[in-house]
Scaffold this active site. Sequence first.
Site: not given
Length: 149
Positions: A12, A69, A71, A102, A137
């Site tokens: 963003d 962005c 966060t 994983h 995994h």
Amino acid sequence: MTENKRIVLSSDHSAITLRQVIANHIAAQGWEVVDIGPVTAESTDYPIHGEAAAQHIVSGDCQLGIILCGTGQGIMMAANKVKGIRCGVCADTFSARMIRQHNDANMLSLGARVVGEGLALDIVDAFLSAPFDGGRHSKRVSMIEALEG
């Protein structure tokens, strides 16, 4: 899927500068970077950019993606709504390595207001250099995929 090492980047408005630094960094490592913007600091909505980057991966155009962005959380949530995407937010190199090894993550999300440039590049390097471990995994990744319906 293309044979070249192609990676999509998007963000963003809050993460344009860090996205461009990352794009230059990984291009220098031989990745073909598909940077889908934005290019101006005008406010924009991160769900649009997360979904757009995710579509480049599920279409086979790119193998991996990096999205940003403020966060890293919102754009990651949007990307993970696209079937076939496994994206994690990372603020440390250990987590970046583990989501590849994983969880076979195909996207990395970063918070431009959370990590500085140096750490962000280290996280990107950890993500890009870690192979999927497979084995036990693989079953768990299949279980995640089954949740998509």
